[in-house]
Enzyme design. Sequence first.
Site, PDB file in Angstrom:
ATOM      1  N   ASP A  78       0.829  -1.214   0.000  1.00 31.61           N
ATOM      2  CA  ASP A  78       0.000   0.000   0.000  1.00 31.61           C
ATOM      3  C   ASP A  78       0.857   1.255   0.000  1.00 31.61           C
ATOM      4  O   ASP A  78       2.016   1.245   0.406  1.00 31.61           O
ATOM      5  CB  ASP A  78      -0.936   0.003   1.224  1.00 31.61           C
ATOM      6  CG  ASP A  78      -0.183  -0.031   2.549  1.00 31.61           C
ATOM      7  OD1 ASP A  78       0.807  -0.776   2.667  1.00 31.61           O
ATOM      8  OD2 ASP A  78      -0.580   0.701   3.477  1.00 31.61           O
ATOM      9  N   ASP A 106       8.077   4.236  -1.820  1.00 33.46           N
ATOM     10  CA  ASP A 106       7.733   3.707  -0.500  1.00 33.46           C
ATOM     11  C   ASP A 106       6.401   2.993  -0.653  1.00 33.46           C
ATOM     12  O   ASP A 106       5.365   3.619  -0.598  1.00 33.46           O
ATOM     13  CB  ASP A 106       7.650   4.853   0.502  1.00 33.46           C
ATOM     14  CG  ASP A 106       7.112   4.413   1.856  1.00 33.46           C
ATOM     15  OD1 ASP A 106       7.022   3.195   2.099  1.00 33.46           O
ATOM     16  OD2 ASP A 106       6.767   5.303   2.661  1.00 33.46           O
ATOM     17  N   GLU A 139       0.200  -1.356   5.562  1.00 36.14           N
ATOM     18  CA  GLU A 139       1.297  -0.975   6.462  1.00 36.14           C
ATOM     19  C   GLU A 139       1.148   0.469   6.922  1.00 36.14           C
ATOM     20  O   GLU A 139       1.342   0.790   8.090  1.00 36.14           O
ATOM     21  CB  GLU A 139       2.650  -1.159   5.744  1.00 36.14           C
ATOM     22  CG  GLU A 139       3.877  -0.997   6.643  1.00 36.14           C
ATOM     23  CD  GLU A 139       4.371   0.440   6.800  1.00 36.14           C
ATOM     24  OE1 GLU A 139       5.190   0.679   7.692  1.00 36.14           O
ATOM     25  OE2 GLU A 139       3.933   1.330   6.029  1.00 36.14           O
TER      26      GLU A 139
END
Length: 368
Positions: A78, A106, A139
Site C-alpha cells: 500500500d 515507499d 502498512e
Amino acid sequence: MVDENRVVRIFENLVKIYSPSYRERTLADHIKGYVESLGFLAFEDEAGLAIGSDTGNVIITIPGIAEGPSILFVSHMDTVEPAKGVELVIEDGIIKTDGETILGADDKAGVAAMLELVSVLAGKSISHGPIHLIFTVAEEVGLEGAKNLDLSDKHIDFAYVLDSNGKIGNIVVSAPYQDSFVVEYRGRAAHAGLAPETGINAIAAASMAISCMKLGRIDEETTANVGVIEGGRAGNIVPDRARVIAESRSINPAKLEEQSDRMIDCFKRGAQEVGAEVSIQRYRPYEGYSLTENDEVVRRVIDAFDRLGVSHKLIRSGGGSDTNVFNAMGVNAVNLGMGAEYVHTTDEYIPIAELKNLASLLVELVKV
Ligand SMILES: [Zn+2]
C-alpha cells in the site's frame, strides 16, 4: 544477474498501479502474476478479511537449492495518497513524478527489488538457501497486514524489511516502542455568561493536563506528543467534553513505561483540578526492537554491503515499521534503506542506481 533495465521496467509498472491502503487488489494480482509466470507459487493469506482490506498479504516461498539459512524479505504494497494517475518523469538517472502525486517508491522500490530477485532466481544461475518473500497490506495505516500474519508454519533465520527511506546502506537497527492515548474529559455544560459557576470546563481540564506534562524530546531515546485536542461547541457555553490524542515513544521500554505513567498522572490531575471526569485509553500499537552489529542479522547485511562495495550506516529510527512486528514475533529483522527520498510527499524520488543496488543487495544476501 541483476538487470538494470528490467528492474526499472518492473518499478515503472508497479508505481502506475493505484494501491492505497485496504485496496491493494490490483497490485497483489500483478505481483502474483509476475512470480507465477516465472514458475513460482504465490499464496495469499486471510489478513484482508480480518482488517477490511480487499487483499491479503502475498507470500512466496522459494525452496533452497543449497544448504543455507532461511531468508525473508518484506515490503508493503500500500501507499499513501495522492497516488492516483502517477505520471513518471525520468531525468538524469532519477525517477520522480510530475509533482501531482507521490511516487510510491515507499514501498514499491522494495517490491521491485524483490521481483527482480525472483527474475534472477528464475535464471537458476545462483546457489541459494530457502527464501521467503512477503508483500504486506495496510502498512501505512498501522502495520495491519504484518500484525495479522501467521508465520507458525515457517522457519525464518533472518528477515530484511525494505522500507526505510534514504540510501541503500542504511540499516535501521533499532526502532521505538510506542504507547498511544485517547483521553476523554467529561465536565458539565452551562451558560458561560449567566451561570458559569454551575459548569465544569472540560477544555480547562485538558489544558491543565497538557501544561503539566513534558513533551517533545524527553531524552535521546524517548519522545512524547499531544497531537489532537478537540471539544466545545460555542464561545458562550462552558464545554462539557474534550478529547485529547497523544503518544509516547522510546527505544527503552522502561523509559517508555515511566514517561507514559507520568502522562497518565497529568491527565488525571487535570480532571481533578476542575472536578471533571476522565477516561483514559492506553494501547501499544507496536513493540520496539534494538539490535547491534554483533547480531547476525545485522552482521550478514554489513558483510553483503562490503562485498558489493557499498558503504553502510547503522541507524536508530524514531518510527515504527513492519520490522517492529517481525521482531515482536521472534523473527530477527532489520529495516533497510530502499533508496527513496522525500517519501510521503509529491517530491518523492529514487535514483535508478539505488534501485539497482537494492536488487543487487538481495541477490548478495541469498547467495550461498
Ligand atoms: Zn513504507
